[in-house]
Write a protein that holds these residues in place. Sequence first.
Motif, PDB file in Angstrom:
ATOM      1  N   ALA A  70      -6.071   3.979  12.055  1.00 15.30           N
ATOM      2  CA  ALA A  70      -6.601   5.187  12.695  1.00 15.30           C
ATOM      3  C   ALA A  70      -5.768   5.669  13.881  1.00 15.30           C
ATOM      4  CB  ALA A  70      -8.053   4.957  13.126  1.00 15.30           C
ATOM      5  N   ASP A  71      -4.444   5.470  13.813  1.00 17.78           N
ATOM      6  CA  ASP A  71      -3.587   5.902  14.910  1.00 17.78           C
ATOM      7  C   ASP A  71      -2.482   6.848  14.448  1.00 17.78           C
ATOM      8  OD1 ASP A  71      -1.862   4.244  13.528  1.00 17.78           O
ATOM      9  OD2 ASP A  71      -1.408   2.938  15.227  1.00 17.78           O
ATOM     10  N   GLY A  72      -2.609   7.346  13.213  1.00 17.84           N
ATOM     11  CA  GLY A  72      -1.591   8.247  12.679  1.00 17.84           C
ATOM     12  C   GLY A  72      -0.433   7.544  12.007  1.00 17.84           C
ATOM     13  N   SER A  73      -0.465   6.208  11.995  1.00 19.95           N
ATOM     14  CA  SER A  73       0.598   5.458  11.322  1.00 19.95           C
ATOM     15  C   SER A  73       0.544   5.716   9.822  1.00 19.95           C
ATOM     16  CB  SER A  73       0.434   3.954  11.549  1.00 19.95           C
ATOM     17  OG  SER A  73       0.673   3.594  12.877  1.00 19.95           O
ATOM     18  N   THR A  74       1.712   5.709   9.200  1.00 18.05           N
ATOM     19  CA  THR A  74       1.791   5.689   7.750  1.00 18.05           C
ATOM     20  C   THR A  74       2.259   4.299   7.359  1.00 18.05           C
ATOM     21  OG1 THR A  74       4.062   6.521   7.730  1.00 18.05           O
ATOM     22  CG2 THR A  74       2.283   8.150   7.589  1.00 18.05           C
ATOM     23  N   VAL A  75       2.114   3.968   6.097  1.00 21.23           N
ATOM     24  CA  VAL A  75       2.531   2.653   5.620  1.00 21.23           C
ATOM     25  C   VAL A  75       3.258   2.800   4.292  1.00 21.23           C
ATOM     26  CG1 VAL A  75       0.696   1.380   6.805  1.00 21.23           C
ATOM     27  CG2 VAL A  75       0.307   2.228   4.491  1.00 21.23           C
ATOM     28  N   SER A  76       4.091   1.820   3.994  1.00 13.94           N
ATOM     29  CA  SER A  76       4.736   1.737   2.685  1.00 13.94           C
ATOM     30  C   SER A  76       4.723   0.277   2.254  1.00 13.94           C
ATOM     31  CB  SER A  76       6.156   2.302   2.726  1.00 13.94           C
ATOM     32  OG  SER A  76       6.930   1.671   3.727  1.00 13.94           O
ATOM     33  N   ALA A 129       4.787  -2.057   5.403  1.00 15.00           N
ATOM     34  CA  ALA A 129       5.556  -1.667   6.577  1.00 15.00           C
ATOM     35  C   ALA A 129       4.770  -0.587   7.305  1.00 15.00           C
ATOM     36  CB  ALA A 129       6.928  -1.130   6.171  1.00 15.00           C
ATOM     37  N   ARG A 130       4.689  -0.724   8.613  1.00 19.83           N
ATOM     38  CA  ARG A 130       3.955   0.238   9.434  1.00 19.83           C
ATOM     39  C   ARG A 130       4.937   1.196  10.090  1.00 19.83           C
ATOM     40  NH1 ARG A 130       0.190  -1.485  14.587  1.00 19.83           N
ATOM     41  NH2 ARG A 130      -0.771   0.550  14.923  1.00 19.83           N
ATOM     42  N   HIS A 131       4.698   2.488   9.910  1.00 19.77           N
ATOM     43  CA  HIS A 131       5.546   3.528  10.483  1.00 19.77           C
ATOM     44  C   HIS A 131       4.700   4.324  11.463  1.00 19.77           C
ATOM     45  CE1 HIS A 131       8.122   2.460   7.107  1.00 19.77           C
ATOM     46  NE2 HIS A 131       7.102   2.690   6.314  1.00 19.77           N
ATOM     47  N   ARG A 132       4.914   4.066  12.737  1.00 16.86           N
ATOM     48  CA  ARG A 132       4.120   4.738  13.772  1.00 16.86           C
ATOM     49  C   ARG A 132       4.618   6.149  14.013  1.00 16.86           C
ATOM     50  NH1 ARG A 132       3.623  -0.289  17.978  1.00 16.86           N
ATOM     51  NH2 ARG A 132       2.252  -1.507  16.668  1.00 16.86           N
ATOM     52  N   PRO A 133       3.696   7.032  14.368  1.00 15.31           N
ATOM     53  CA  PRO A 133       4.127   8.411  14.650  1.00 15.31           C
ATOM     54  C   PRO A 133       5.023   8.448  15.881  1.00 15.31           C
ATOM     55  CG  PRO A 133       1.782   8.139  15.116  1.00 15.31           C
ATOM     56  CD  PRO A 133       2.273   6.850  14.534  1.00 15.31           C
TER      57      PRO A 133
END
Length: 135
Positions: A70-76, A129-133
Motif C-alpha cells: 500500500a505504498d505505491g510499490s510495484t513488484v515483479s 522484486a520490490r520497485h518503490r515509486p
Amino acid sequence: MADEVPAGFEPMEMAPFMTFVGPLYRGPGIGRFGMRVLPEHANTHGKAHGGFLATVVDVAVSRGTRMSLADGSTVSTISMTLDYLEPADIGAWLEIAATVDRVGGRTVFTSARVTVGDLWVAKASAILARHRPRS
C-alpha cells in the motif's frame, strides 16, 4: 450455477494479458482472489491446466503484495515454486489466498494457497522484486 461468482467477490481491472486467461475477482480482505475454471483452462484430462494455475497464482501474489504494501510499490516475480496437490474440475470456483510473509528492502517473500472449497489444489511460494515509486 457454475458461472455464478460467490458473494463478496468483485471483478478486478487486469493487465491486458489476463484477457487471454479470464476474469479474476478480488475477494474480501487483502490477498484473497477467485476465478472460475472454464473449458479453455483445461488440459487433455479435463482438469485445470498447470500453466493456467501458475498464471493465476503469479497474478494473485503480485496483486496481493501490492495491496499489502500500500505504498505505491510495484513488484515483479523473481522466482515462484508451485506444488500441485489435487486436480480442479472445469466449473470449479478457485480461491487463491496470497500472503506476504516477509518484506525486505528490495524483495518480498510471499506464499499462496489455491483451494476449491476445503480441497487444497496447489500451494506456492514466490520471491518478488520490490520497485518503490521515485519521489
